[in-house]
Scaffold this active site. Structure first.
Site, short mmCIF file in Angstrom:
data_model
loop_
_atom_site.label_atom_id
_atom_site.label_comp_id
_atom_site.label_asym_id
_atom_site.label_seq_id
_atom_site.Cartn_x
_atom_site.Cartn_y
_atom_site.Cartn_z
N ASP A 7 118.82 76.90 26.96
CA ASP A 7 120.05 76.32 27.49
C ASP A 7 121.22 77.25 27.21
OD1 ASP A 7 122.21 74.77 28.23
OD2 ASP A 7 121.74 73.08 26.92
N GLY A 8 121.77 77.84 28.29
CA GLY A 8 122.96 78.69 28.15
C GLY A 8 122.80 80.03 28.83
N MET A 68 119.27 76.99 22.04
CA MET A 68 120.60 77.24 22.59
C MET A 68 120.82 78.75 22.69
SD MET A 68 121.60 74.23 23.20
CE MET A 68 123.21 74.75 23.83
N GLY A 93 129.13 77.88 31.17
CA GLY A 93 129.60 79.14 31.73
C GLY A 93 129.66 80.30 30.77
N GLY A 100 128.79 73.68 23.39
CA GLY A 100 130.12 73.11 23.54
C GLY A 100 130.75 73.33 24.89
N MET A 119 125.03 66.14 21.47
CA MET A 119 125.80 67.02 20.60
C MET A 119 126.89 66.18 19.95
SD MET A 119 125.92 70.45 22.99
CE MET A 119 125.66 69.58 24.54
N MET A 158 128.88 65.23 24.44
CA MET A 158 129.65 65.95 23.42
C MET A 158 130.75 65.04 22.87
SD MET A 158 130.16 69.59 25.35
CE MET A 158 128.82 70.37 26.24
N ASP A 174 124.55 66.54 29.01
CA ASP A 174 125.13 66.97 27.74
C ASP A 174 126.18 65.99 27.27
OD1 ASP A 174 123.82 69.51 27.17
OD2 ASP A 174 124.87 70.30 28.92
N SER A 224 122.05 71.04 34.79
CA SER A 224 122.97 70.44 33.82
C SER A 224 124.23 69.96 34.54
CB SER A 224 123.35 71.46 32.76
OG SER A 224 124.39 70.95 31.93
N HIS A 243 120.94 65.35 25.97
CA HIS A 243 121.17 66.28 24.86
C HIS A 243 122.38 65.80 24.08
CE1 HIS A 243 122.28 70.73 23.71
NE2 HIS A 243 121.97 69.99 22.66
N HIS A 259 119.61 67.30 33.24
CA HIS A 259 120.09 67.51 31.87
C HIS A 259 121.50 66.96 31.72
CE1 HIS A 259 119.82 69.53 27.96
NE2 HIS A 259 121.07 69.91 28.12
#
Length: 219
Positions: free
Chosen positions: A172-173, A134, A142, A139, A65, A34, A32, A7, A63, A30
């Protein structure tokens, strides 16, 4: 062995082209996106994806969001997305959205937040190519892995088997060498990893470490 998807949210944004080249051993990348509305953060959009596209042979796993999502699907496909994943929580017309993604020539994914039950996807199992669980609240990178999501992964793995379709089940996460064996044992077949790859000096070795951790879970 699951797919490892680095990511870039965890990468050095001032040196993105080089960062992407250092994870060239991964089959997926990946990305993200946002908007500061659907999630409490802002990342990047189509121009960054378009700029990176010529510099990577990986599948671009985008992805989204963002809310609304439908007006931007075509633009992300044209920017270079191979897969487009949207959230079940932010999309009242999910069935139509997945059809649109397919019509644009992309694989269609659905992401599901920690508080959403797996049954929310029961009516789109015939259309979805990727399910993304998720394992943190979306959002920010880390964050600590949420143990509560392991039963959900198992349930979704069962739903995929029952569908008879070749659906990728991603997580993811908080994915690292410690959590990888647990999620792959539960049924995950794709790992989105940020800090555990871009936080290491040798990114190829970090990717290989996740692959080996997943193998250990089935030995």
């Amino acid at each position: 062995m699951p797919i490892v998807a680095p990511s870039i949210l965890a990468s050095d944004f001032s040196n993105l082209r080089q960062e992407v080249s250092e994870v060239a051993s991964a089959p997926w990348l990946h990305l993200d996106v946002m908007d500061g509305h659907f999630v409490p953060n802002v990342s990047f959009g189509m121009p960054v994806i378009k700029a990176l596209r010529p510099h990577s042979k990986a599948k671009f796993d985008v992805h989204l969001m963002i809310e609304p999502v439908d007006p931007f699907l075509e633009a992300f496909a044209k920017a270079g997305a191979d897969h487009i994943t949207v959230h079940v929580e932010g999309n009242p017309h999910l069935h139509r959205t997945l059809q649109t993604i397919h019509s644009l020539g992309c694989k269609a994914g659905v992401a599901i937040c920690p508080a959403t039950p797996p049954e929310a996807l029961s009516q789109v199992m015939d259309l979805v190519d990727i399910i993304l669980v998720m394992t943190v609240n979306p959002g920010f990178g880390g964050q600590k892995f949420l143990e509560s999501q392991l039963p959900k992964i198992r349930t979704l793995a069962g739903m995929i088997r029952q569908s008879g379709r070749d659906i990728v089940l991603g997580v993811d996460g908080g994915i690292d060498a410690a959590t990888t064996p647990r999620v792959t044992e539960a049924g995950a077949t794709m790992l989105v990893a940020g800090s555990s790859i871009f936080g290491k000096q040798d990114r190829s070795a970090a990717i290989a470490a996740l692959e080996q951790a997943s193998v250990a879970s089935v030995i």
